[in-house]
Design a protein around this motif. Structure first.
Motif, PDB file in Angstrom:
ATOM      1  N   LYS A   1       0.870  -1.182   0.000  1.00 43.82           N
ATOM      2  CA  LYS A   1       0.000   0.000   0.000  1.00 43.82           C
ATOM      3  C   LYS A   1       0.900   1.222   0.000  1.00 43.82           C
ATOM      4  N   TRP A   2       0.297   2.369  -0.327  1.00 43.68           N
ATOM      5  CA  TRP A   2       1.061   3.626  -0.283  1.00 43.68           C
ATOM      6  C   TRP A   2       0.381   4.549   0.715  1.00 43.68           C
ATOM      7  N   VAL A   3       1.016   4.708   1.860  1.00 40.86           N
ATOM      8  CA  VAL A   3       0.507   5.592   2.903  1.00 40.86           C
ATOM      9  C   VAL A   3       1.376   6.849   2.856  1.00 40.86           C
ATOM     10  N   VAL A   4       0.781   7.956   2.471  1.00 44.05           N
ATOM     11  CA  VAL A   4       1.549   9.178   2.226  1.00 44.05           C
ATOM     12  C   VAL A   4       2.320   9.609   3.466  1.00 44.05           C
ATOM     13  N   GLY A   5       1.682   9.524   4.637  1.00 43.99           N
ATOM     14  CA  GLY A   5       2.369   9.922   5.857  1.00 43.99           C
ATOM     15  C   GLY A   5       3.601   9.078   6.119  1.00 43.99           C
ATOM     16  N   ALA A   6       3.493   7.762   5.907  1.00 46.04           N
ATOM     17  CA  ALA A   6       4.622   6.867   6.154  1.00 46.04           C
ATOM     18  C   ALA A   6       5.711   7.032   5.107  1.00 46.04           C
ATOM     19  N   GLU A   7       5.307   7.240   3.847  1.00 48.57           N
ATOM     20  CA  GLU A   7       6.278   7.406   2.764  1.00 48.57           C
ATOM     21  C   GLU A   7       6.869   8.811   2.722  1.00 48.57           C
ATOM     22  N   ARG A   8       6.164   9.748   3.382  1.00 51.79           N
ATOM     23  CA  ARG A   8       6.577  11.162   3.393  1.00 51.79           C
ATOM     24  C   ARG A   8       6.588  11.759   1.991  1.00 51.79           C
ATOM     25  N   LYS A   9       5.731  11.234   1.144  1.00 47.91           N
ATOM     26  CA  LYS A   9       5.660  11.747  -0.227  1.00 47.91           C
ATOM     27  C   LYS A   9       4.352  11.279  -0.853  1.00 47.91           C
ATOM     28  N   GLY A  10       3.705  12.212  -1.569  1.00 46.43           N
ATOM     29  CA  GLY A  10       2.497  11.853  -2.298  1.00 46.43           C
ATOM     30  C   GLY A  10       2.826  11.412  -3.716  1.00 46.43           C
ATOM     31  N   LEU A  11       1.784  11.103  -4.484  1.00 47.78           N
ATOM     32  CA  LEU A  11       1.977  10.638  -5.857  1.00 47.78           C
ATOM     33  C   LEU A  11       2.357  11.802  -6.765  1.00 47.78           C
ATOM     34  N   ASP A  12       3.134  11.498  -7.788  1.00 51.96           N
ATOM     35  CA  ASP A  12       3.502  12.510  -8.785  1.00 51.96           C
ATOM     36  C   ASP A  12       2.668  12.389 -10.059  1.00 51.96           C
ATOM     37  N   LEU A  13       2.174  11.197 -10.334  1.00 50.49           N
ATOM     38  CA  LEU A  13       1.385  10.995 -11.559  1.00 50.49           C
ATOM     39  C   LEU A  13       0.388   9.877 -11.334  1.00 50.49           C
ATOM     40  N   VAL A  14      -0.790  10.058 -11.912  1.00 44.25           N
ATOM     41  CA  VAL A  14      -1.810   9.007 -11.955  1.00 44.25           C
ATOM     42  C   VAL A  14      -2.305   8.888 -13.380  1.00 44.25           C
ATOM     43  N   LEU A  15      -2.497   7.659 -13.812  1.00 45.72           N
ATOM     44  CA  LEU A  15      -3.107   7.397 -15.124  1.00 45.72           C
ATOM     45  C   LEU A  15      -4.255   6.420 -14.913  1.00 45.72           C
ATOM     46  N   GLU A  16      -5.413   6.793 -15.416  1.00 46.99           N
ATOM     47  CA  GLU A  16      -6.583   5.930 -15.336  1.00 46.99           C
ATOM     48  C   GLU A  16      -6.985   5.479 -16.736  1.00 46.99           C
ATOM     49  N   VAL A  17      -7.402   4.217 -16.834  1.00 42.76           N
ATOM     50  CA  VAL A  17      -7.940   3.674 -18.079  1.00 42.76           C
ATOM     51  C   VAL A  17      -9.450   3.614 -17.927  1.00 42.76           C
ATOM     52  N   ALA A  18     -10.171   4.326 -18.783  1.00 48.35           N
ATOM     53  CA  ALA A  18     -11.634   4.347 -18.731  1.00 48.35           C
ATOM     54  C   ALA A  18     -12.191   3.459 -19.828  1.00 48.35           C
ATOM     55  N   TYR A  19     -13.145   2.615 -19.455  1.00 48.40           N
ATOM     56  CA  TYR A  19     -13.789   1.788 -20.488  1.00 48.40           C
ATOM     57  C   TYR A  19     -15.282   1.642 -20.191  1.00 48.40           C
ATOM     58  N   ALA A  20     -15.607   0.906 -19.147  1.00 45.48           N
ATOM     59  CA  ALA A  20     -17.029   0.690 -18.850  1.00 45.48           C
ATOM     60  C   ALA A  20     -17.380   1.121 -17.435  1.00 45.48           C
ATOM     61  N   GLY A  21     -16.467   1.849 -16.789  1.00 48.37           N
ATOM     62  CA  GLY A  21     -16.700   2.223 -15.404  1.00 48.37           C
ATOM     63  C   GLY A  21     -17.403   3.563 -15.281  1.00 48.37           C
ATOM     64  N   ASN A  22     -17.161   4.197 -14.151  1.00 48.23           N
ATOM     65  CA  ASN A  22     -17.788   5.472 -13.823  1.00 48.23           C
ATOM     66  C   ASN A  22     -17.013   6.598 -14.498  1.00 48.23           C
ATOM     67  N   LEU A  23     -17.502   7.049 -15.652  1.00 47.73           N
ATOM     68  CA  LEU A  23     -16.782   8.081 -16.401  1.00 47.73           C
ATOM     69  C   LEU A  23     -16.794   9.417 -15.675  1.00 47.73           C
ATOM     70  N   THR A  24     -17.861   9.679 -14.921  1.00 48.80           N
ATOM     71  CA  THR A  24     -17.907  10.923 -14.146  1.00 48.80           C
ATOM     72  C   THR A  24     -16.766  10.962 -13.137  1.00 48.80           C
ATOM     73  N   LYS A  25     -16.505   9.814 -12.519  1.00 48.84           N
ATOM     74  CA  LYS A  25     -15.395   9.742 -11.563  1.00 48.84           C
ATOM     75  C   LYS A  25     -14.066  10.056 -12.255  1.00 48.84           C
ATOM     76  N   ASP A  26     -13.825   9.410 -13.408  1.00 49.91           N
ATOM     77  CA  ASP A  26     -12.535   9.577 -14.090  1.00 49.91           C
ATOM     78  C   ASP A  26     -12.367  10.978 -14.665  1.00 49.91           C
ATOM     79  N   PHE A  27     -13.416  11.502 -15.300  1.00 44.88           N
ATOM     80  CA  PHE A  27     -13.281  12.746 -16.066  1.00 44.88           C
ATOM     81  C   PHE A  27     -13.658  14.002 -15.284  1.00 44.88           C
TER      82      PHE A  27
END
Length: 308
Positions: free
Chosen positions: A108-134
């Motif tokens: 898992k990635w716990v920001v407090g424990a890692e002392r760093k957040g994410l730099d990039l996220v990529l999502e693949v949209a196909y049949a899921g919740n497009l409102t969430k992704d976009f």
């Protein structure tokens, strides 16, 4: 059932969250480790989107993982890893990237424990919740300070990109700006690569070079291996042919040496025979000379006797 812990933090298995920044700061190392252990590493936030989504996401992570391993760059990549920001609902993106951290395995990635957040996220949209992704994620990821966010719409075969503008000295930017494509490619400052949709795939480019997917790399390496094996077989055949010719030449040389040795022995025998003949001729010559002298002496004696 909620479980109350130290410093007012309560763990809710139905809504697992990391402690707030203030609560985290008040915790001891042992308390923090306990919280990290309690946070789940597996949970299903959205229903599966089928093979088109799975294959596209798997190709992305495999391509980038292989590329950054070869380049030696310190970047952590993962897929569907549970991410916990302070006092935020957990999420598990299709691809996440974090710069300048060790790329070891994590549950898992716990920001407090890692002392760093994410730099990039990529999502693949196909049949899921497009409102969430976009929509939802565009606002949320910007608010969390994730530098870049890309969405690959596998059904419509399109790509969108967002980036946080440079933050001033007073505050961090919390609203994305669209990444505008250049010649159909979207630049990622985090990855140092360009992204583009080709056919039904999301492809990555380093300059003009296209990053190979795993099956492409395997196929190319297979061709290279076949070529190496072919050259090896040809080299072995040439070596065997050269060895055979060398062996034949050695046999011929040995035969010539034996013939030369036999000729030398015959010449030696002939020389000894000639020497013996010369010695016999010399003996005969001396004998003939003695006989001739004796005959001359005999004739002289006879002549003397006649005169008397």
């Amino acid at each position: 059932m909620r479980q109350a812990l130290e410093h007012g933090y309560a763990f809710d298995p139905d809504d697992p969250r990391a402690p707030s920044e203030a609560t985290w700061e008040r915790m001891t190392d042992e308390e923090r480790a306990r919280v990290v252990d309690m946070l789940p590493s597996e949970f299903e936030l959205e229903p599966p989107e089928g093979d088109p989504h799975r294959v596209a996401a798997a190709q992305v992570i495999a391509t980038l993982d292989a590329y950054f391993r070869r380049s030696g760059r310190r970047i952590y990549l993962s897929s569907n890893l549970a991410v916990f920001y302070p006092d935020e609902p957990a999420f598990a993106p299709d691809l996440l990237a974090v710069l300048d951290v060790e790329p070891g395995e994590r549950m898992k990635w716990v920001v407090g424990a890692e002392r760093k957040g994410l730099d990039l996220v990529l999502e693949v949209a196909y049949a899921g919740n497009l409102t969430k992704d976009f929509e939802t994620n565009v606002e949320r990821y910007a608010r969390l300070g994730i530098s870049e966010y890309f969405i690959f719409d596998r059904r419509r075969l399109s790509l969108r990109g967002y980036r946080l503008p440079p933050a001033d000295t007073a505050r961090r930017a919390r609203s994305y700006q669209p990444v505008l494509p250049q010649a159909g490619r979207f630049a990622s400052q985090v990855l140092g690569l360009e992204l583009a949709v080709e056919g039904s795939k999301l492809r990555f480019f380093s300059g003009t070079a296209k990053l190979e997917e795993a099956d492409e790399l395997i196929a190319r390496l297979g061709v290279m291996l076949d070529d190496v094996l072919t050259r090896k077989d040809e080299a072995e055949l040439r070596a065997a042919d050269e060895a055979s010719r060398a062996e034949e030449a050695e046999l011929r040389a040995e035969a010539e040496a034996r013939r030369a040795e036999a000729e030398a022995r015959r010449a030696e025998v002939e020389a000894r025979r000639a020497e013996a003949e010369a010695r016999r001729a010399e003996v005969e010559a001396r004998r003939a000379s003695d006989l001739e002298r004796q005959l001359a002496e005999a004739r002289a004696e006879i002549e003397r006797l006649r005169r008397n």
